[in-house]
Design a protein around this motif. Structure first.
Motif, PDB file in Angstrom:
ATOM      1  N   ARG A 156      -5.380   8.266  -2.479  1.00 46.74           N
ATOM      2  CA  ARG A 156      -4.587   8.889  -3.540  1.00 46.74           C
ATOM      3  C   ARG A 156      -5.201   8.625  -4.911  1.00 46.74           C
ATOM      4  N   ALA A 157      -5.770   7.440  -5.098  1.00 47.66           N
ATOM      5  CA  ALA A 157      -6.436   7.123  -6.357  1.00 47.66           C
ATOM      6  C   ALA A 157      -7.598   8.081  -6.601  1.00 47.66           C
ATOM      7  N   ASN A 202      -3.085  -4.952 -13.382  1.00 48.11           N
ATOM      8  CA  ASN A 202      -1.877  -4.820 -12.562  1.00 48.11           C
ATOM      9  C   ASN A 202      -0.674  -5.419 -13.285  1.00 48.11           C
ATOM     10  N   THR A 203       0.513  -5.164 -12.754  1.00 48.08           N
ATOM     11  CA  THR A 203       1.729  -5.514 -13.483  1.00 48.08           C
ATOM     12  C   THR A 203       1.937  -7.008 -13.709  1.00 48.08           C
ATOM     13  N   ALA A 213       3.374  -4.372  -5.332  1.00 45.62           N
ATOM     14  CA  ALA A 213       4.464  -3.697  -4.616  1.00 45.62           C
ATOM     15  C   ALA A 213       4.489  -4.078  -3.145  1.00 45.62           C
ATOM     16  N   TYR A 214       3.316  -4.332  -2.551  1.00 50.86           N
ATOM     17  CA  TYR A 214       3.290  -4.734  -1.145  1.00 50.86           C
ATOM     18  C   TYR A 214       4.009  -6.081  -0.978  1.00 50.86           C
ATOM     19  N   ALA A 246      -3.487   4.409  -0.273  1.00 51.99           N
ATOM     20  CA  ALA A 246      -3.473   4.186  -1.720  1.00 51.99           C
ATOM     21  C   ALA A 246      -4.828   4.520  -2.331  1.00 51.99           C
ATOM     22  N   SER A 247      -5.908   4.096  -1.670  1.00 52.62           N
ATOM     23  CA  SER A 247      -7.251   4.372  -2.178  1.00 52.62           C
ATOM     24  C   SER A 247      -7.544   5.872  -2.196  1.00 52.62           C
ATOM     25  N   THR A 271      -7.594  -0.425  -7.023  1.00 53.55           N
ATOM     26  CA  THR A 271      -6.238   0.129  -7.132  1.00 53.55           C
ATOM     27  C   THR A 271      -5.442  -0.175  -5.879  1.00 53.55           C
ATOM     28  N   ALA A 272      -6.075   0.015  -4.710  1.00 55.73           N
ATOM     29  CA  ALA A 272      -5.385  -0.206  -3.437  1.00 55.73           C
ATOM     30  C   ALA A 272      -5.074  -1.675  -3.206  1.00 55.73           C
ATOM     31  N   GLY A 315      -4.069  -3.202  -7.874  1.00 56.00           N
ATOM     32  CA  GLY A 315      -3.258  -2.317  -8.703  1.00 56.00           C
ATOM     33  C   GLY A 315      -1.910  -2.028  -8.069  1.00 56.00           C
ATOM     34  N   SER A 316      -1.951  -1.614  -6.809  1.00 51.62           N
ATOM     35  CA  SER A 316      -0.721  -1.352  -6.054  1.00 51.62           C
ATOM     36  C   SER A 316      -0.210  -2.595  -5.341  1.00 51.62           C
TER      37      SER A 316
END
Length: 282
Positions: free
Chosen positions: A262-263, A120-121, A177-178, A259-260, A169-170, A173-174
């Motif tokens: 979409r992954a 993750n970022t 942003a939350y 999110a999951s 990812t959910a 990874g994402s």
């Protein structure tokens, strides 16, 4: 046994962060290689870290023991199919979102030792967390190599099932942003309460930082930490009750489920797609 030579295809932010982290862990620059389609980016990396960097993916792949694929998912197929036959015992690590091990094996060979990774970022600040999955061809030594590379920018956790990468990812990874979204909302709410924007923002940022640090280093879980702050009849309790009335946990759960899903969709779209562009730096 000599240290492995690690090669990065794609010299974007994540590759740069990983290279910097490994150098801080005393990996010798001579053991690190990089390639990027953009000669200016490759030259910048070479100057910054004192490593070999160029634009020839095939040459790099022939010279390294561990090959880390840090390219955009949309060009992964193109990049993989253009690589030469793998060096014996070579480990492949992919940090591209949405590309599963089956697709990578289709493009690289069914005997390829592949570790799929979802960083993750915050890895850019060496505060990252990564979920890792290894296919059946990966040895115990190779798993250790992959873990050491990702731990250079944070921590890593192994998964027993590849499909759990979608959940990673959910969550992580994402996930940044939350928290950024919550920071935005709290800053705006503080401003509505009369605080100057810069004051509301700094209060929010350092509260988030302090709360995360407490949670990481606490011997109790987050729910208990919350209860300890929420005095009966106090201000925090009123805020938490308001959040609960608005079904805050369900809002979070629905977003993460989206999110999951979409992954999982991306794995199908990108794995079966022949899409290709000239960009190969995430």
């Amino acid at each position: 046994m000599s240290a492995p030579v690690i090669g990065f295809i794609g010299a974007g932010n994540m590759a740069t962060s990983l290279i910097g982290g490994m150098l801080q862990q005393n990996v010798k620059p001579a053991r690190l290689l990089a390639s990027d389609h953009n000669p200016e980016q490759a030259a910048k990396l070479a100057r910054q870290f004192g490593i070999q960097a160029h634009t020839d993916n095939a040459r790099l792949a022939e010279d390294c023991d561990v090959l880390l694929l840090a390219v955009k998912p949309q060009v992964m197929q193109q990049v993989c199919r253009a690589l030469p036959a793998r060096k014996p015992g070579q480990l492949i690590i992919s940090i591209a979102a949405g590309i599963d091990c089956r697709s990578l094996a289709d493009w690289l060979g069914t005997d390829a030792a592949i570790v799929r990774c979802m960083p993750n970022t915050p890895s850019l600040r060496r505060q990252g967390v990564s979920g890792l999955f290894a296919n059946a061809n990966v040895s115990a030594t190779q798993k250790q190599q992959a873990e050491q590379i990702l731990n250079a920018v944070g921590i890593s956790l192994w998964l027993e099932e590849e499909q759990l990468i979608d959940a990673v990812t959910a969550v992580s990874g994402s996930g940044p942003a939350y928290f950024f979204y919550l920071i935005e909302a709290m800053t705006a709410a503080g401003e509505q309460l009369g605080l100057p924007r810069d004051t509301a923002e700094r209060l929010t940022l350092f509260t988030a930082l302090g709360a995360a640090d407490m949670a990481v280093h606490s011997d109790v879980d987050a729910s208990e930490l919350r209860r300890r702050v929420s005095s009966p009849g106090g201000t925090t309790e009123q805020a938490i009750k308001s959040f609960a009335n608005d079904d805050f946990p369900a809002i979070i759960a629905r977003g993460m489920q989206a999110a999951s899903r979409r992954a999982a969709e991306l794995a199908v779209e990108l794995g079966s797609s022949d899409n290709a562009t000239s960009e190969d730096t995430p």
